[in-house]
Design a protein around this motif. Structure first.
Motif, PDB file in Angstrom:
ATOM      1  N   UNK A  64      45.195 -96.646  22.066  1.00  0.00           N
ATOM      2  CA  UNK A  64      46.490 -95.970  22.045  1.00  0.00           C
ATOM      3  C   UNK A  64      46.390 -94.865  20.996  1.00  0.00           C
ATOM      4  N   UNK A  65      47.155 -93.819  21.188  1.00  0.00           N
ATOM      5  CA  UNK A  65      47.112 -92.669  20.288  1.00  0.00           C
ATOM      6  C   UNK A  65      48.483 -92.384  19.696  1.00  0.00           C
ATOM      7  N   UNK A  66      48.474 -91.982  18.435  1.00  0.00           N
ATOM      8  CA  UNK A  66      49.691 -91.527  17.766  1.00  0.00           C
ATOM      9  C   UNK A  66      49.277 -90.443  16.770  1.00  0.00           C
ATOM     10  N   UNK A  67      50.227 -89.661  16.329  1.00  0.00           N
ATOM     11  CA  UNK A  67      49.936 -88.642  15.317  1.00  0.00           C
ATOM     12  C   UNK A  67      51.181 -88.344  14.514  1.00  0.00           C
ATOM     13  N   UNK A  68      50.929 -87.864  13.301  1.00  0.00           N
ATOM     14  CA  UNK A  68      52.008 -87.349  12.472  1.00  0.00           C
ATOM     15  C   UNK A  68      51.610 -85.936  12.058  1.00  0.00           C
ATOM     16  N   UNK A  69      52.173 -85.435  10.994  1.00  0.00           N
ATOM     17  CA  UNK A  69      51.867 -84.059  10.599  1.00  0.00           C
ATOM     18  C   UNK A  69      50.483 -83.905   9.982  1.00  0.00           C
ATOM     19  N   UNK A  70      49.811 -84.998   9.663  1.00  0.00           N
ATOM     20  CA  UNK A  70      48.538 -84.942   8.960  1.00  0.00           C
ATOM     21  C   UNK A  70      47.389 -85.613   9.703  1.00  0.00           C
ATOM     22  N   UNK A  71      47.656 -86.702  10.426  1.00  0.00           N
ATOM     23  CA  UNK A  71      46.602 -87.550  10.978  1.00  0.00           C
ATOM     24  C   UNK A  71      46.741 -87.771  12.482  1.00  0.00           C
ATOM     25  N   UNK A  72      45.616 -87.926  13.139  1.00  0.00           N
ATOM     26  CA  UNK A  72      45.542 -88.473  14.488  1.00  0.00           C
ATOM     27  C   UNK A  72      45.156 -89.929  14.315  1.00  0.00           C
ATOM     28  N   UNK A  73      45.949 -90.837  14.861  1.00  0.00           N
ATOM     29  CA  UNK A  73      45.696 -92.271  14.755  1.00  0.00           C
ATOM     30  C   UNK A  73      45.207 -92.799  16.096  1.00  0.00           C
ATOM     31  N   UNK A  74      44.184 -93.619  16.048  1.00  0.00           N
ATOM     32  CA  UNK A  74      43.652 -94.264  17.243  1.00  0.00           C
ATOM     33  C   UNK A  74      43.712 -95.764  16.995  1.00  0.00           C
ATOM     34  N   UNK A 165      41.841 -86.735  10.134  1.00  0.00           N
ATOM     35  CA  UNK A 165      42.737 -85.643   9.740  1.00  0.00           C
ATOM     36  C   UNK A 165      42.841 -84.579  10.831  1.00  0.00           C
ATOM     37  N   UNK A 166      44.074 -84.166  11.121  1.00  0.00           N
ATOM     38  CA  UNK A 166      44.291 -83.171  12.173  1.00  0.00           C
ATOM     39  C   UNK A 166      43.658 -81.829  11.860  1.00  0.00           C
ATOM     40  N   UNK A 167      43.498 -81.491  10.602  1.00  0.00           N
ATOM     41  CA  UNK A 167      42.910 -80.191  10.299  1.00  0.00           C
ATOM     42  C   UNK A 167      41.519 -80.046  10.889  1.00  0.00           C
ATOM     43  N   UNK A 168      40.867 -81.149  11.155  1.00  0.00           N
ATOM     44  CA  UNK A 168      39.551 -81.111  11.781  1.00  0.00           C
ATOM     45  C   UNK A 168      39.601 -80.372  13.108  1.00  0.00           C
ATOM     46  N   UNK A 169      40.662 -80.583  13.865  1.00  0.00           N
ATOM     47  CA  UNK A 169      40.766 -79.967  15.177  1.00  0.00           C
ATOM     48  C   UNK A 169      41.048 -78.455  15.104  1.00  0.00           C
ATOM     49  N   UNK A 170      41.400 -77.981  13.930  1.00  0.00           N
ATOM     50  CA  UNK A 170      41.612 -76.552  13.746  1.00  0.00           C
ATOM     51  C   UNK A 170      40.363 -75.817  13.305  1.00  0.00           C
TER      52      UNK A 170
END
Length: 173
Positions: A64-74, A165-170
């Motif tokens: 399952x996937x979730x995210x907030x302003x900083x992280x992608x959670x698996x 961390x979501x910044x990875x995807x940027x």
């Protein structure tokens, strides 16, 4: 909206899993008991990667996937009726061959060319490895990202939480 493909985005018609946006403080402990995990859509029925049989599928693992302003959670749930026989890790060091133990692997990319992607490995014993593939070159020991994980082993399998961390995807996308 964060969307994850079950394989590389270069293949048309792949199933897509959408991440649930959350406003929740997540303790990455391997327990999948927070209410948002129940609200997130489960995704499974994976193809088993085996050099000799590409048609084999399994329902033993789901995520399952979730995210907030900083992280992608698996959030990962792995069924294994033989889990009770796995008493100690074969490898215990960071960036060791984690895949030799019961483990999951996560591949992330933010571009459709496939020239940059990230590979995260997590064993049921919470041993981690990560690497970046950049224009065909593998960066194992030289690339370390501050990601978080937690695992819980039970009698019939194990669960894991991974936070990237979501910044990875940027970085390249």
């Amino acid at each position: 909206l964060v969307t994850v493909f079950a394989a590389t985005s270069l293949v048309a018609g792949l199933p897509v899993a959408e991440a649930l946006k959350i406003d929740w403080t997540v303790e990455v402990d391997g327990e999948l008991e927070e209410p948002f995990w129940q609200a997130a859509e489960p995704f499974g029925e994976f193809h088993v990667w085996d050099r000799g049989d590409t048609g084999k599928r399994t329902a033993d693992t789901s995520f399952r996937l979730a995210y907030d302003d900083t992280w992608l959670y698996v959030g990962v749930a792995c069924k294994n009726p033989l889990q009770k026989h796995l008493l100690a890790p074969k490898v215990a060091d960071h960036d060791s061959p984690v895949h030799t133990d019961e483990s999951v692997e996560l591949f992330l990319t933010s571009n459709d060319r496939g020239d940059v992607y990230y590979h995260f490995k997590l064993s049921c014993f919470n041993v981690r490895a990560e690497q970046r593939f950049l224009n065909g070159a593998r960066e194992l020991e030289t690339w370390n990202l501050p990601w978080r994980s937690g695992t819980v082993i039970g009698a019939q399998g194990w669960t894991a939480e991974i936070a990237v961390p979501l910044y990875l995807l940027l970085e390249y996308g």
